[in-house]
Design an enzyme around this catalytic site. Sequence first.
Site, short mmCIF file in Angstrom:
data_model
loop_
_atom_site.label_atom_id
_atom_site.label_comp_id
_atom_site.label_asym_id
_atom_site.label_seq_id
_atom_site.Cartn_x
_atom_site.Cartn_y
_atom_site.Cartn_z
N HIS A 1 -3.35 2.75 -2.28
CA HIS A 1 -4.47 1.85 -2.02
C HIS A 1 -5.05 1.22 -3.28
O HIS A 1 -5.47 0.05 -3.24
CB HIS A 1 -5.56 2.59 -1.24
CG HIS A 1 -5.16 2.87 0.18
ND1 HIS A 1 -5.09 1.88 1.14
CD2 HIS A 1 -4.79 4.02 0.81
CE1 HIS A 1 -4.70 2.41 2.29
NE2 HIS A 1 -4.51 3.71 2.12
N GLU B 1 -6.43 -7.63 4.61
CA GLU B 1 -5.71 -8.49 3.67
C GLU B 1 -5.77 -9.96 4.07
O GLU B 1 -4.98 -10.78 3.61
CB GLU B 1 -4.25 -8.05 3.57
CG GLU B 1 -3.41 -8.23 4.83
CD GLU B 1 -3.50 -7.06 5.80
OE1 GLU B 1 -2.59 -6.94 6.63
OE2 GLU B 1 -4.47 -6.27 5.72
N ASN C 1 0.82 -1.21 0.00
CA ASN C 1 0.00 0.00 0.00
C ASN C 1 0.86 1.26 0.00
O ASN C 1 0.55 2.25 -0.69
CB ASN C 1 -0.92 0.01 1.21
CG ASN C 1 -2.27 -0.64 0.93
OD1 ASN C 1 -2.69 -0.74 -0.22
ND2 ASN C 1 -2.93 -1.10 1.97
N ASP D 1 -5.64 -2.72 -3.63
CA ASP D 1 -6.91 -3.30 -4.05
C ASP D 1 -6.71 -4.25 -5.23
O ASP D 1 -7.34 -5.32 -5.30
CB ASP D 1 -7.90 -2.21 -4.44
CG ASP D 1 -8.40 -1.42 -3.24
OD1 ASP D 1 -8.16 -1.86 -2.10
OD2 ASP D 1 -9.02 -0.36 -3.46
#
Length: 318
Positions: free
Chosen positions: A204, A234, A199, A208
Site C-alpha cells: 500500500h 484510484e 498494491n 500511495d
Amino acid sequence: MSAPPPRDKKPVAVSFVKNVDDEPTAIGRVDSALLRAQSRRDRAHLIVLAGNSLGRMFRLDQPETFIGRATDATIRIEDDGVSRRHAKIVQMDGEVWVEDMKSANGTLINGQRVERGTLHDGDKIQMGSTTILKFTYSDRLEENFQQKMIDAALHDGLTGAYNKRYLLERLPTEVAYAMRHKTPLSLLMVDVDHFKDINDKHGHPGGDYVLTTLAQVVMGALRTEDLFARFGGEEFAVLCRNVRLENACVLGNRLRSLVESCEFHYRKENISVTVSVGVASCVYQNNEDPALLIADADSALYEAKRAGRNRVAAAASK
C-alpha cells in the site's frame, strides 16, 4: 543610556514528573511573550459562510481587496449573482469598510443594502443570491487552525486534490451555470489501470506513492479554473468549465500520455503506470441532471477499460 545587548535565547527548560500511572510527563516553561503575540487578534479575515468555497478563509492584508467573479479579483467568488467586480474592502486608519462597486444585485451588511458600510467583528456580508461572508478578526493560532480545518474539509489528505464531497457540492452549481449560459461543461473520469497489481507487488505505501505522484502530474497539466478531485480509491475526476467534448478528449489523451511517460520510481524499482479516461459533456439544451454527467463519464470509462485500457473513450452524444 543605550539598551543592553540582547541575550542569547536559552532553551526551554524541561523536566519530568511521574503521574499516578508512573508515566513521565514533560514539564516545560511556557514562553508567555510568544503566546501573547500569537494570541493578538489583529488579523482581518473573510470567511465564507454560505455559497461556493464554503468554509474558506481569506486574509485581508492589503489596503484594498477586490471581490467578484473576475479572474483578476483578489477574492474570486463563483456565484452567478456576484458581479465581475462586485465590491471592495478598504482598510485605512484602523477602520475597515466595504464599498459596493455598482454591482447588479448589491451588497448587504447584516441584511441591509449599503453603498458603503463600516465593518465590525462578526458582521455578515451578502453578495449575490447564495454567497455570505463573515468579517472577523483572528489571531495567528486561530488562523492556522481554521486553515487546517478548511484543508481537511475540502481536500484529500493523501494526494492534495479536492475530495469527492467537494466535487459533488460544486457539480450542481457548475451544471446550472452551463445550462443558464449555454456553455459546455465536461467531466473526465481518470482511473489507474491494474492498480490492485501495483498494491500487491509494492504494498500500500507503493500504491500511495503512485497516487500522489499521479495527482501532481495531472494537476500540473490543468488550468486554474479546472476542478481536480479524488473520486475514490484510484479514480480521479476533472471538471472543466467551457470545454466541449472533443476538446475534453484531447485533454484526456494528454493526461493519459503524461502519466504513461512519467517515471514512477519507488524503492529502486520502476513502476509502469497507465490510466484509462472516460469523458462526458453536458448538453445544455436539456435540463441536465448532475448525476447523469457522472454516470455518462463512468460508462465511458468502462468502455475504455473494456477496450484494453490506457486509452480515452467518450460518452455518446445525445
